[in-house]
Design a protein around this motif. Structure first.
Motif, PDB file in Angstrom:
ATOM      1  N   ASN A  40      12.930   4.492  11.609  1.00 39.86           N
ATOM      2  CA  ASN A  40      11.755   3.764  12.564  1.00 39.86           C
ATOM      3  C   ASN A  40      10.770   4.769  12.923  1.00 39.86           C
ATOM      4  OD1 ASN A  40       9.418   1.689  13.965  1.00 39.86           O
ATOM      5  ND2 ASN A  40      10.893   2.365  16.047  1.00 39.86           N
ATOM      6  N   VAL A  41       9.322   4.993  12.272  1.00 38.90           N
ATOM      7  CA  VAL A  41       8.895   6.825  13.031  1.00 38.90           C
ATOM      8  C   VAL A  41       8.312   6.121  14.370  1.00 38.90           C
ATOM      9  CG1 VAL A  41       6.797   7.912  12.118  1.00 38.90           C
ATOM     10  CG2 VAL A  41       8.009   6.956  10.603  1.00 38.90           C
ATOM     11  N   GLY A  91       7.455  -5.162   3.854  1.00 37.34           N
ATOM     12  CA  GLY A  91       6.586  -5.213   4.694  1.00 37.34           C
ATOM     13  C   GLY A  91       6.220  -6.650   4.551  1.00 37.34           C
ATOM     14  N   ARG A  92       4.776  -7.563   4.570  1.00 37.75           N
ATOM     15  CA  ARG A  92       4.820  -8.526   4.645  1.00 37.75           C
ATOM     16  C   ARG A  92       5.329  -9.454   4.382  1.00 37.75           C
ATOM     17  NH1 ARG A  92       1.148  -5.255   8.784  1.00 37.75           N
ATOM     18  NH2 ARG A  92       0.334  -6.529  10.226  1.00 37.75           N
ATOM     19  N   PRO A 111       2.789 -13.331   1.488  1.00 40.27           N
ATOM     20  CA  PRO A 111       2.102 -13.825   0.975  1.00 40.27           C
ATOM     21  C   PRO A 111       2.652 -14.755  -0.486  1.00 40.27           C
ATOM     22  CG  PRO A 111       2.714 -11.399   0.049  1.00 40.27           C
ATOM     23  CD  PRO A 111       3.220 -12.089   1.817  1.00 40.27           C
ATOM     24  N   SER A 112       1.607 -16.042  -0.638  1.00 43.76           N
ATOM     25  CA  SER A 112       2.541 -16.995  -1.303  1.00 43.76           C
ATOM     26  C   SER A 112       1.215 -17.209  -2.791  1.00 43.76           C
ATOM     27  CB  SER A 112       2.451 -17.833  -1.099  1.00 43.76           C
ATOM     28  OG  SER A 112       1.591 -18.325  -0.250  1.00 43.76           O
ATOM     29  N   TRP A 113      -0.005 -16.837  -2.757  1.00 42.62           N
ATOM     30  CA  TRP A 113      -0.537 -16.634  -3.576  1.00 42.62           C
ATOM     31  C   TRP A 113      -0.583 -15.402  -4.866  1.00 42.62           C
ATOM     32  CZ3 TRP A 113      -4.115 -20.946  -3.955  1.00 42.62           C
ATOM     33  CH2 TRP A 113      -4.220 -21.979  -3.251  1.00 42.62           C
ATOM     34  N   GLU A 157      11.236   3.807   6.249  1.00 40.92           N
ATOM     35  CA  GLU A 157      10.660   2.281   6.139  1.00 40.92           C
ATOM     36  C   GLU A 157      11.545   1.593   7.935  1.00 40.92           C
ATOM     37  OE1 GLU A 157       7.811  -0.756   5.890  1.00 40.92           O
ATOM     38  OE2 GLU A 157       9.566  -1.162   7.103  1.00 40.92           O
ATOM     39  N   LYS A 158      10.847   1.207   8.072  1.00 41.73           N
ATOM     40  CA  LYS A 158      11.602   0.305   9.769  1.00 41.73           C
ATOM     41  C   LYS A 158      12.451  -0.542   9.485  1.00 41.73           C
ATOM     42  CE  LYS A 158       9.712  -1.928  13.795  1.00 41.73           C
ATOM     43  NZ  LYS A 158       9.058  -3.297  13.814  1.00 41.73           N
ATOM     44  N   HIS A 159      12.309  -1.624   8.472  1.00 47.01           N
ATOM     45  CA  HIS A 159      13.143  -2.555   7.774  1.00 47.01           C
ATOM     46  C   HIS A 159      13.404  -1.495   6.627  1.00 47.01           C
ATOM     47  CE1 HIS A 159      11.270  -5.167  10.378  1.00 47.01           C
ATOM     48  NE2 HIS A 159      10.268  -4.753  10.366  1.00 47.01           N
ATOM     49  N   ALA A 211       0.669  -1.239   0.305  1.00 42.92           N
ATOM     50  CA  ALA A 211      -0.233   0.017  -0.050  1.00 42.92           C
ATOM     51  C   ALA A 211       0.348   1.402   0.309  1.00 42.92           C
ATOM     52  CB  ALA A 211      -0.808   0.040   1.147  1.00 42.92           C
ATOM     53  N   GLY A 218      -5.704  -8.081   1.279  1.00 40.08           N
ATOM     54  CA  GLY A 218      -4.892  -8.660   0.199  1.00 40.08           C
ATOM     55  C   GLY A 218      -4.159  -8.269  -0.727  1.00 40.08           C
ATOM     56  N   VAL A 219      -2.935  -8.493  -1.414  1.00 39.45           N
ATOM     57  CA  VAL A 219      -1.977  -7.995  -2.407  1.00 39.45           C
ATOM     58  C   VAL A 219      -3.050  -6.823  -3.451  1.00 39.45           C
ATOM     59  CG1 VAL A 219       0.323  -7.691  -3.586  1.00 39.45           C
ATOM     60  CG2 VAL A 219      -0.261  -9.674  -2.095  1.00 39.45           C
ATOM     61  N   ASN A 269       4.591  -3.640  14.453  1.00 41.06           N
ATOM     62  CA  ASN A 269       3.629  -2.923  14.745  1.00 41.06           C
ATOM     63  C   ASN A 269       2.130  -3.500  14.094  1.00 41.06           C
ATOM     64  OD1 ASN A 269       5.254  -1.223  16.759  1.00 41.06           O
ATOM     65  ND2 ASN A 269       6.166  -0.316  14.670  1.00 41.06           N
ATOM     66  N   GLN A 272      -3.928  -2.475   4.445  1.00 42.17           N
ATOM     67  CA  GLN A 272      -5.214  -3.118   5.173  1.00 42.17           C
ATOM     68  C   GLN A 272      -6.279  -3.393   5.885  1.00 42.17           C
ATOM     69  OE1 GLN A 272      -2.553  -7.598   4.929  1.00 42.17           O
ATOM     70  NE2 GLN A 272      -2.117  -6.499   6.696  1.00 42.17           N
TER      71      GLN A 272
HETATM   72  C1  FAD Z   1       1.891 -15.082   6.479  1.00 42.27           C
HETATM   73  C2  FAD Z   1       0.931 -13.836   5.357  1.00 42.27           C
HETATM   74  C3  FAD Z   1       0.806 -14.583   4.238  1.00 42.27           C
HETATM   75  C4  FAD Z   1      -0.155 -13.635   2.936  1.00 42.27           C
HETATM   76  N1  FAD Z   1      -0.800 -14.317   2.154  1.00 42.27           N
HETATM   77  C5  FAD Z   1      -1.474 -13.784   0.323  1.00 42.27           C
HETATM   78  C6  FAD Z   1      -1.470 -14.247  -0.285  1.00 42.27           C
HETATM   79  O1  FAD Z   1      -1.232 -15.103  -0.479  1.00 42.27           O
HETATM   80  N2  FAD Z   1      -2.299 -13.751  -0.863  1.00 42.27           N
HETATM   81  C7  FAD Z   1      -2.291 -11.911  -0.630  1.00 42.27           C
HETATM   82  O2  FAD Z   1      -3.001 -11.853  -2.143  1.00 42.27           O
HETATM   83  N3  FAD Z   1      -2.656 -11.221   0.297  1.00 42.27           N
HETATM   84  C8  FAD Z   1      -1.356 -12.331   0.990  1.00 42.27           C
HETATM   85  N4  FAD Z   1      -1.001 -12.189   2.519  1.00 42.27           N
HETATM   86  C9  FAD Z   1      -1.600 -10.605   2.939  1.00 42.27           C
HETATM   87  C10 FAD Z   1      -0.484  -9.555   2.098  1.00 42.27           C
HETATM   88  O3  FAD Z   1       0.603  -9.155   2.490  1.00 42.27           O
HETATM   89  C11 FAD Z   1      -1.436  -8.397   2.889  1.00 42.27           C
HETATM   90  O4  FAD Z   1      -2.128  -7.431   2.716  1.00 42.27           O
HETATM   91  C12 FAD Z   1      -0.630  -6.838   2.264  1.00 42.27           C
HETATM   92  O5  FAD Z   1       0.741  -7.250   2.038  1.00 42.27           O
HETATM   93  C13 FAD Z   1      -1.146  -6.046   3.451  1.00 42.27           C
HETATM   94  O6  FAD Z   1      -0.184  -5.028   2.695  1.00 42.27           O
HETATM   95  P1  FAD Z   1       0.170  -3.264   3.565  1.00 42.27           P
HETATM   96  O7  FAD Z   1       0.926  -1.932   2.770  1.00 42.27           O
HETATM   97  O8  FAD Z   1      -1.317  -2.517   3.984  1.00 42.27           O
HETATM   98  O9  FAD Z   1       0.605  -3.681   4.704  1.00 42.27           O
HETATM   99  P2  FAD Z   1       2.558  -4.505   5.131  1.00 42.27           P
HETATM  100  O10 FAD Z   1       2.921  -5.127   4.083  1.00 42.27           O
HETATM  101  O11 FAD Z   1       2.726  -4.192   6.790  1.00 42.27           O
HETATM  102  O12 FAD Z   1       2.736  -2.719   5.122  1.00 42.27           O
HETATM  103  C14 FAD Z   1       3.332  -1.798   6.635  1.00 42.27           C
HETATM  104  C15 FAD Z   1       4.727  -1.013   7.014  1.00 42.27           C
HETATM  105  O13 FAD Z   1       4.989  -0.322   7.249  1.00 42.27           O
HETATM  106  C16 FAD Z   1       5.799  -0.658   7.723  1.00 42.27           C
HETATM  107  N5  FAD Z   1       6.396   0.380   9.133  1.00 42.27           N
HETATM  108  C17 FAD Z   1       5.264  -0.025  10.622  1.00 42.27           C
HETATM  109  N6  FAD Z   1       5.933   0.583  11.512  1.00 42.27           N
HETATM  110  C18 FAD Z   1       6.773   1.158  11.246  1.00 42.27           C
HETATM  111  C19 FAD Z   1       7.277   2.465  11.731  1.00 42.27           C
HETATM  112  N7  FAD Z   1       7.046   2.662  13.484  1.00 42.27           N
HETATM  113  N8  FAD Z   1       7.650   3.624  11.178  1.00 42.27           N
HETATM  114  C20 FAD Z   1       8.253   3.155   9.943  1.00 42.27           C
HETATM  115  N9  FAD Z   1       7.745   1.569   8.868  1.00 42.27           N
HETATM  116  C21 FAD Z   1       7.125   1.051  10.010  1.00 42.27           C
HETATM  117  C22 FAD Z   1       6.534  -1.697   8.300  1.00 42.27           C
HETATM  118  O14 FAD Z   1       7.382  -2.891   8.130  1.00 42.27           O
HETATM  119  C23 FAD Z   1       5.812  -2.438   6.871  1.00 42.27           C
HETATM  120  O15 FAD Z   1       6.661  -2.676   5.952  1.00 42.27           O
HETATM  121  C24 FAD Z   1      -0.735 -12.625   3.699  1.00 42.27           C
HETATM  122  C25 FAD Z   1       0.191 -12.425   4.499  1.00 42.27           C
HETATM  123  C26 FAD Z   1       0.787 -12.662   5.488  1.00 42.27           C
HETATM  124  C27 FAD Z   1       1.176 -11.951   7.019  1.00 42.27           C
END
Ligand code: FAD
Length: 496
Positions: free
Chosen positions: A245-246, A38-39, A54-56, A31-33, A12, A474-475, A431, A467
């Protein structure tokens, strides 16, 4: 140039950053990492490469749409391969079911399970296709700020056909009697973090995604998507600060003026005209803002239905497997019981359903020669505590035994790498509220305007994406969320 600061570089955050840069903003992502995604981060150990989340890869049209918005194509960044069979399911009767990519072959499979089911599948898919088309074109790109967004002739005409007020379970049961076929068609909504009985039948659009659009694999792994989006963002001029890290959003009255962060011990401050919280919504507003400027109370959050967390195992083995596909679902125990343990009892499961991804079956680079890379996933309730080494080992032993029994492949003596990851890791790494893996469940009462708003109610230039807001987990939805938030900001800032 006006400055936009994006907190977090998951899908996102990456999507929002790209769209903001395209609209002419000076964008910085914090980004903290040490890497984006992210996930969906990746790690390497002992020659194995693991996608962490994610794997699908479903809904390839959403990814195409994303890259096309910048005059690019998916294959400018990564190469896709369609999986066939799409995946395998083990049921309680020990007869595995391989789901063919080809629709006619799938119809034949349906007919063998239930006479007449192939014609029923046609009828079911026609409805699912309609829902997908309307859902993707008319619903998921809405910012969810007002009901008036949904005043649309096509939507009103098709309201009944969208089946918003009936559940996936009821809808599927209307078409099919076979327990296996019902579960096969109900499972995709688990991706949206809700049970089939609790989610509007509109989401059978996921069956269209599964069956008609197919299951794909980006060669090199799911991380390739994040890598591609990161590359695109850099091409668009976005600045990235990793290991940052924010810790606070700085306010002047009801306006956010800066973001404070730490890089190791160094304190930093980033001025901003607009801030996009792309880390978990709950964290951004409950931890980075004073209580006076939060849109929601802790009690509000506590009442949200969270999508599950997970118990994960990244496992490397020093042998090749003959009888394992890229994706395998183990539905060999009671589906209902595990569902209730996740959403109602909120307790550790007695007999868990689980899923295994073996990317090295498709991708030689995922594991050393003659080795296999396995990813085991057990969905569990968000908010569970006690995921210590002992519990992790207990669950691993349970699913390992079932994996070996079902596949007929013995692997316990071949494990050369094993790392677990669970609820507490989601909290410390992301977080994540209650250690959620997939964000907020897409129930009817948490849809569109009923989701946490992508615009802060108290801070005029603070927005949210990801999300836990529209359109959901989801991705593909996360990519869409980034686009939607950028559009909303640009609408507001157009004339300033
Ligand atoms: C195990 C698993 C399997 C999944 N399988 C699928 C799949 O097969 N297909 C699918 O479509 N979806 C899948 N999903 C869901 C999908 O991965 C997520 O919906 C999507 O990646 C979420 O993206 P996001 O950007 O909202 O959040 P995130 O990916 O969590 O991004 C948030 C980011 O904010 C950063 N952050 C947090 N706190 C701070 C801070 N204080 N300072 C700086 N940075 C910070 C984090 O490090 C992270 O990089 C899966 C999720 C998981 C966990």
């Amino acid at each position: 140039m006006k400055k936009a600061v994006v907190i977090g570089s998951g899908f996102a955050g990456l999507a929002a950053a790209c769209f903001m840069a395209k609209a002419g903003w000076n964008v910085t992502v914090l980004e903290k990492h040490s890497m984006p995604g992210g996930r969906a981060r990746r790690f390497e150990a002992k020659g194995f490469t693991f996608d962490m989340g994610p794997s699908w890869y479903w809904m390839p049209d959403v990814f195409e749409h994303f890259f096309k918005s910048f005059g690019k194509k998916v294959d400018d960044y990564y190469e896709l391969q369609r999986l066939d069979p799409s995946y395998r399911i083990y049921w309680d009767d020990n007869v595995p079911m391989d789901i063919p990519a080809n629709y006619e072959a799938l119809k034949a499979l349906f007919e063998t399970e239930e006479p007449g089911a192939s014609a029923q599948l046609d009828a079911f898919m026609a409805e699912a296709a309609y829902k997908y088309q309307v859902g993707v074109q008319k619903l998921v790109y809405k910012p969810g700020q007002s009901l008036t967004e949904f005043i649309d002739l096509d939507l009103l005409k098709g309201l009944l056909r969208l089946d918003v007020f009936t559940s996936v379970r009821k809808h599927v049961h209307k078409f099919f009697k076979s327990k296996k076929l019902r579960q096969l068609l109900e499972f995709p909504v688990l991706f949206l973090g809700a049970l089939p009985q609790d989610i509007p039948a509109l989401y059978t659009l996921m069956n269209y995604a599964d069956i008609k659009l197919g299951t794909w694999y980006p060669k090199g792994g799911m991380y390739k998507i994040a890598e591609g989006m990161h590359t695109l963002a850099i091409e668009l001029g976005v600045n990235f600060c990793f290991n940052t890290n924010v810790t606070r959003i700085v306010l002047e009255g009801h306006i956010a003026v800066a973001v404070e962060a730490t890089e190791q011990d160094k304190k930093m401050s980033f001025d901003a005209d607009v801030i996009i919280g792309a880390a978990d919504y709950h964290f951004v507003e409950q931890q980075l803002l004073p209580s006076t400027h939060r849109s929601y109370t802790e009690a509000y959050w506590n009442k949200r239905v969270m999508a599950p967390s997970c118990m994960l195992y990244y496992v490397g083995i020093n042998k090749k497997l003959n009888n394992v596909l890229h994706h395998t679902l183990f539905f060999d125990v009671d589906f209902e019981m595990h569902g209730k343990e996740i959403y109602q009892a909120k307790q550790w499961p007695e007999e868990p359903l689980f899923y295994v991804s073996a990317t090295s079956v498709t991708d030689d680079h995922a594991a050393p020669e003659n080795c296999e890379n396995l990813f085991f996933l057990i969905p569990v309730a968000a908010g569970l505590t006690g995921d210590d080494e002992k519990l992790r080992k207990e669950y691993f032993d349970i699913i390992l035994k079932r994996f070996e029994q079902k596949t007929g492949e013995s692997i316990s003596d071949n494990i050369v790498y094993n790392k677990s990851y669970a609820v507490s890791d989601f909290v410390s790494d992301y977080n994540a509220y209650k250690g959620n893996a997939y964000g907020l469940a897409n129930t009817l009462m948490q849809t569109a305007v009923l989701k946490p708003s992508l615009r802060s109610k108290k801070v005029s230039n603070l927005y949210y994406t990801g999300q836990l807001t529209v359109p959901g987990p989801g991705v593909p939805p996360s990519l869409i969320s980034g686009e939607v938030v950028a559009a909303e900001i640009n609408k507001k800032f157009k004339n300033t």
